[in-house]
Design a protein around this motif. Structure first.
Motif, PDB file in Angstrom:
ATOM      1  N   VAL A   1       0.831  -1.204   0.000  1.00 45.45           N
ATOM      2  CA  VAL A   1       0.000   0.000   0.000  1.00 45.45           C
ATOM      3  C   VAL A   1       0.870   1.260   0.000  1.00 45.45           C
ATOM      4  CG1 VAL A   1      -1.636   1.364   1.367  1.00 45.45           C
ATOM      5  CG2 VAL A   1      -2.020  -1.082   1.038  1.00 45.45           C
ATOM      6  N   HIS A   2       1.877   1.294   0.854  1.00 45.60           N
ATOM      7  CA  HIS A   2       2.749   2.468   0.919  1.00 45.60           C
ATOM      8  C   HIS A   2       3.544   2.634  -0.375  1.00 45.60           C
ATOM      9  CE1 HIS A   2       2.844   2.471   5.624  1.00 45.60           C
ATOM     10  NE2 HIS A   2       1.682   2.864   5.118  1.00 45.60           N
ATOM     11  N   GLY A   3       3.864   1.523  -1.014  1.00 47.71           N
ATOM     12  CA  GLY A   3       4.638   1.591  -2.246  1.00 47.71           C
ATOM     13  C   GLY A   3       3.814   1.937  -3.471  1.00 47.71           C
ATOM     14  N   THR A   4       2.490   1.834  -3.370  1.00 47.29           N
ATOM     15  CA  THR A   4       1.629   2.132  -4.512  1.00 47.29           C
ATOM     16  C   THR A   4       0.902   3.464  -4.358  1.00 47.29           C
ATOM     17  OG1 THR A   4      -0.084   0.720  -3.504  1.00 47.29           O
ATOM     18  CG2 THR A   4       1.303  -0.275  -5.213  1.00 47.29           C
TER      19      THR A   4
ATOM     20  N   ALA B   1       7.543  -1.827  11.393  1.00 45.13           N
ATOM     21  CA  ALA B   1       7.615  -3.175  10.828  1.00 45.13           C
ATOM     22  C   ALA B   1       7.647  -3.121   9.306  1.00 45.13           C
ATOM     23  CB  ALA B   1       6.424  -4.002  11.298  1.00 45.13           C
ATOM     24  N   CYS B   2       6.876  -2.222   8.732  1.00 46.44           N
ATOM     25  CA  CYS B   2       6.845  -2.037   7.277  1.00 46.44           C
ATOM     26  C   CYS B   2       8.211  -1.594   6.768  1.00 46.44           C
ATOM     27  CB  CYS B   2       5.768  -1.013   6.920  1.00 46.44           C
ATOM     28  SG  CYS B   2       5.739  -0.501   5.188  1.00 46.44           S
ATOM     29  N   SER B   3       8.812  -0.623   7.441  1.00 45.24           N
ATOM     30  CA  SER B   3      10.123  -0.107   7.032  1.00 45.24           C
ATOM     31  C   SER B   3      11.190  -1.186   7.129  1.00 45.24           C
ATOM     32  CB  SER B   3      10.516   1.086   7.915  1.00 45.24           C
ATOM     33  OG  SER B   3       9.598   2.142   7.764  1.00 45.24           O
TER      34      SER B   3
ATOM     35  N   ASN C   1       6.824   8.040  -2.638  1.00 46.03           N
ATOM     36  CA  ASN C   1       5.620   8.152  -1.811  1.00 46.03           C
ATOM     37  C   ASN C   1       5.937   8.589  -0.387  1.00 46.03           C
ATOM     38  OD1 ASN C   1       4.091   7.337  -3.985  1.00 46.03           O
ATOM     39  ND2 ASN C   1       3.925   5.213  -3.327  1.00 46.03           N
ATOM     40  N   ILE C   2       7.024   8.065   0.174  1.00 39.37           N
ATOM     41  CA  ILE C   2       7.375   8.411   1.554  1.00 39.37           C
ATOM     42  C   ILE C   2       7.769   9.879   1.661  1.00 39.37           C
ATOM     43  CG2 ILE C   2       9.024   8.006   3.418  1.00 39.37           C
ATOM     44  CD1 ILE C   2       6.903   5.814   3.115  1.00 39.37           C
TER      45      ILE C   2
END
Length: 203
Positions: free
Chosen positions: A36-39, A74-76, A121-122
Motif C-alpha cells: 500500500v505504501h509503495g503504490t 515493521a513495514c520499514s 511516496n514516503i
C-alpha cells in the motif's frame, strides 16, 4: 489413560499451530502495508486500506500492532531488508573531498533508484508519516550531507555555500528530477552534481 498421555502433546500442537497462524497474519499485514505504501503512499494508504489488502479487519491489524508507529516500523524494516542501504562508513574513510562527494552521491543515487516508487511516496507524504520516523528521516538526511561536507575547507561563507549545494545534491528530489524527470543516467547525475559543488568549492 492413553488420551490423557496424548493431551499435552495435542495442546502443544494446537498452540504451535495457533502461533504460526498469528505470525502468518502479522506477516501478511506487514506485506500489505509495504504494498500500500509503495503504490498509493502513507497519506492515502491508512489502516483501512492495509487491512483490506491483507484480507483482515482493522481490529485484527491493531491486535498485531499497537499503533501506526509500530506498523510503520515493521513495514520499514521489511522493505529495507530486501535492499542495500547507503553505507556512509565507506564515505568517511575517504579524505579527499571530491572523491568522498562522488562516492557518496553514487551510493545514494543507487539506493534512490532501487527504491524509487516507495521513496517517492514516503518523501511526498512525509507529513503523514509517524512523527518519530519523519524526524528520523530528516535528521538522517542532514547527517549524511554533513558527513559529505566535512572535508571541505575554506572561509565560513564558502563552507556554508558548499554545504547548501551538497544538501541539494543529496536530496532524493534532486536525484528524481535529474534521473526520472530529465532522463539522465546515474553516472551523469553524479558527475553533474559533483561538478556543481566543486565549482563553488574552488572559489
Amino acid at each position: 489413560m492413553s488420551e490423557q498421555a496424548r493431551s499435552p502433546k495435542s495442546r502443544g500442537y494446537r498452540m504451535t499451530k495457533r502461533a504460526e497462524q498469528v505470525d502468518q497474519t502479522r506477516q501478511r499485514i506487514v506485506e500489505a502495508a509495504v504494498e500500500v505504501h509503495g503504490t498509493v503512499g502513507p497519506a492515502a494508504g491508512g489502516i483501512s486500506a492495509i487491512a483490506e489488502r491483507a484480507g483482515v479487519t482493522r481490529l485484527t491489524v491493531y491486535r498485531h500492532f499497537a499503533d501506526d508507529e509500530a506498523l510503520f516500523a515493521a513495514c520499514s524494516e521489511h522493505w529495507l531488508a530486501s535492499r542495500v542501504p547507503p553505507n556512509p562508513g565507506i564515505w568517511t574513510a575517504i579524505e579527499d573531498p571530491a572523491q568522498r562527494l562522488q562516492t557518496a552521491l553514487a551510493d545514494l543515487y543507487r539506493f534512490y533508484a532501487d527504491g524509487e516508487p516507495m521513496l517517492t511516496n514516503i518523501y511526498r507524504d512525509k507529513a503523514s508519516v509517524p512523527a518519530a520516523f519523519r524526524v528520523g528521516l530528516e535528521t538522517r538526511d542532514e547527517a549524511l550531507a554533513d558527513l559529505i561536507a566535512q572535508p571541505f575547507t575554506g572561509p565560513a561563507a564558502d563552507r556554508r555555500l558548499v554545504r547548501a549545494l551538497i544538501g541539494h545534491a543529496t536530496s532524493f528530489w534532486t536525484w528524481r528530477s535529474l534521473c526520472v524527470g530529465q532522463g539522465l543516467t546515474q553516472a551523469q547525475a553524479v558527475r553533474a552534481m559533483t561538478a556543481l559543488v566543486l565549482s563553488h568549492a574552488e572559489h
